[in-house]
Design a protein around this motif. Structure first.
Motif, PDB file in Angstrom:
ATOM      1  N   GLU A 164      94.408  38.744  26.904  1.00 45.73           N
ATOM      2  CA  GLU A 164      93.314  37.987  26.715  1.00 45.73           C
ATOM      3  C   GLU A 164      92.346  37.694  27.900  1.00 45.73           C
ATOM      4  O   GLU A 164      93.067  37.577  29.057  1.00 45.73           O
ATOM      5  N   ALA A 165      91.232  37.415  27.819  1.00 45.65           N
ATOM      6  CA  ALA A 165      90.248  37.049  28.797  1.00 45.65           C
ATOM      7  C   ALA A 165      90.928  35.873  29.913  1.00 45.65           C
ATOM      8  O   ALA A 165      91.364  34.981  29.188  1.00 45.65           O
ATOM      9  N   GLN A 200      80.216  33.213  30.161  1.00 52.20           N
ATOM     10  CA  GLN A 200      80.531  33.690  29.140  1.00 52.20           C
ATOM     11  C   GLN A 200      82.003  33.800  29.071  1.00 52.20           C
ATOM     12  O   GLN A 200      82.670  33.941  28.018  1.00 52.20           O
ATOM     13  N   ALA A 201      82.787  34.394  30.402  1.00 52.09           N
ATOM     14  CA  ALA A 201      84.197  34.536  30.529  1.00 52.09           C
ATOM     15  C   ALA A 201      84.726  33.371  30.065  1.00 52.09           C
ATOM     16  O   ALA A 201      85.873  33.434  29.250  1.00 52.09           O
ATOM     17  N   SER A 223      84.633  33.056  26.267  1.00 50.56           N
ATOM     18  CA  SER A 223      85.494  33.830  25.604  1.00 50.56           C
ATOM     19  C   SER A 223      86.953  33.536  25.178  1.00 50.56           C
ATOM     20  O   SER A 223      87.736  34.170  24.503  1.00 50.56           O
ATOM     21  N   TYR A 253      84.895  33.194  19.429  1.00 54.00           N
ATOM     22  CA  TYR A 253      83.912  33.693  20.413  1.00 54.00           C
ATOM     23  C   TYR A 253      83.504  34.875  19.942  1.00 54.00           C
ATOM     24  O   TYR A 253      84.186  35.641  19.344  1.00 54.00           O
ATOM     25  N   GLU A 263      80.850  37.777  21.435  1.00 53.36           N
ATOM     26  CA  GLU A 263      80.173  38.076  22.669  1.00 53.36           C
ATOM     27  C   GLU A 263      78.602  37.979  22.622  1.00 53.36           C
ATOM     28  O   GLU A 263      77.977  37.334  23.438  1.00 53.36           O
ATOM     29  N   THR A 267      77.354  34.567  21.965  1.00 52.04           N
ATOM     30  CA  THR A 267      77.270  33.566  23.062  1.00 52.04           C
ATOM     31  C   THR A 267      76.352  33.937  24.289  1.00 52.04           C
ATOM     32  O   THR A 267      75.484  33.074  24.814  1.00 52.04           O
TER      33      THR A 267
END
Ligand code: SF4
Length: 315
Positions: A196-197, A248-249, A252, A257, A259, A262
């Motif tokens: 995951e991010a 944004q990260a 996430s 979320y 992409e 957002t």
């Protein structure tokens, strides 16, 4: 083949009884399906089982139960919230096409029971307030409220039911002594989970006021932050010149979320130049957690020692 009520809505008590009353046992077929079901949720896909035989209905129910068992065993908040969002979306799609009879049955189970009030569809205020989505459109001040009821449309009732399903699935009881097959497939599942991010932040301890630290912590733990919390966090980070890609990260990490959405919302915020809310406003949102006496979180210099709320030491 037609889905049964319980396989459409595997989180209901009817589904649970069906599984408990059957001779279904966890086996490789069910576990494989359960793993695929969680992976589909992680990819943001709606679970669409293929039914070739009547017994597939029960196997699919078993896959839901097995997925929930793995999540309870893993105690992974990110996976659980992702799964909850995906299954709630699936239920929403099915509800939109379902009969009034099934919707009524599901609504009673979820505690959402619309009724006719002065010739319009309406929900008791307490039910509406418990399950209304985060969108501004659902704020009570913008709604037609009368005699303890809120006027709603059929579609809005379904959205509230979707929220109720999500809330139900976000909570779980940790699984004590899971069967070996659950342990084995949980390990397999974790191998398939994309890394995951990772929440990379250049902040040092004390860089941000306690309210913002709490929101960042919530994002890190993959909590479903509410609308106001997301707005406050985004405006704060942008105002502190955190690059939009980094904001944004951070977002996430949230379980629902998306992409594109957002990115659009952040760009919109930048274009419109949203300004940071005051501490008083954050207090009214329930997001203030200390008594820093700085008027707005943006005045935080990292030097003030806040008086923690609830420790009785404000003076
Ligand atoms: S006083 Fe202001 S800066 Fe401090 S926690 Fe509350 S809202 Fe945040």
């Amino acid at each position: 083949m037609e889905f049964s009520f319980s396989s459409k809505y595997p989180f209901t008590s009817e589904a649970k009884q069906k599984v408990e009353g059957s001779s279904l046992e966890l086996n490789d077929e069910i576990m494989e399906r359960a793993v695929q079901r969680v992976v589909a949720a992680l990819q943001g896909k709606v679970w669409k089982p293929v039914y070739l035989h009547p017994s597939d209905d029960l196997i699919d129910l078993g896959s839901y139960a097995a997925a929930r068992m793995m999540l309870a065993h893993l105690r992974n908040r990110f996976l659980t919230n992702k799964f909850a969002v995906a299954e709630a979306k699936r239920a929403y799609k099915l509800m939109c096409e379902d009969s009034e009879e099934n919707l009524g049955k599901l609504g009673r189970e979820l505690g959402i029971t619309p009724q006719e009030f002065e010739g319009k569809l309406a929900l008791p205020v307490y039910q509406y307030a418990s399950f209304s989505p985060r969108s501004v459109d659902y704020r009570l001040i913008f709604r037609n409220v009368k005699g303890g009821f809120v006027e709603v449309t059929r579609h809005e009732v379904i959205r509230l039911m979707e929220e109720a399903v999500k809330g139900r699935m976000e909570s779980y009881k940790p699984l004590q002594n899971p069967p070996q097959i659950i342990r084995d497939y949980s390990k397999k599942l974790m191998v398939l989970v994309p890394k995951e991010a990772v929440l990379k932040m250049s902040f040092r301890e004390g860089d941000n006021p306690p309210c913002i630290e709490k929101l960042l912590e919530g994002a890190k733990e993959h909590q479903n932050l509410n609308h106001q919390a997301r707005l406050v966090l985004a405006i704060y980070l942008l105002a502190r010149n955190v690059p939009v890609e980094k904001v944004q990260a951070i977002f996430s990490n949230l379980p629902d979320y998306e992409e594109k959405k957002t990115k659009y919302q952040l760009d919109h915020m930048i274009r419109r130049g949203y300004s940071m809310a005051s501490c008083a406003t954050l207090l009214s949102y329930g997001l203030c957690v200390a008594d820093c006496r700085i008027g707005t979180p943006l005045r935080w210099k990292g030097k003030v020692e806040p008086w923690k709320k609830g420790n009785g030491s404000s003076s």
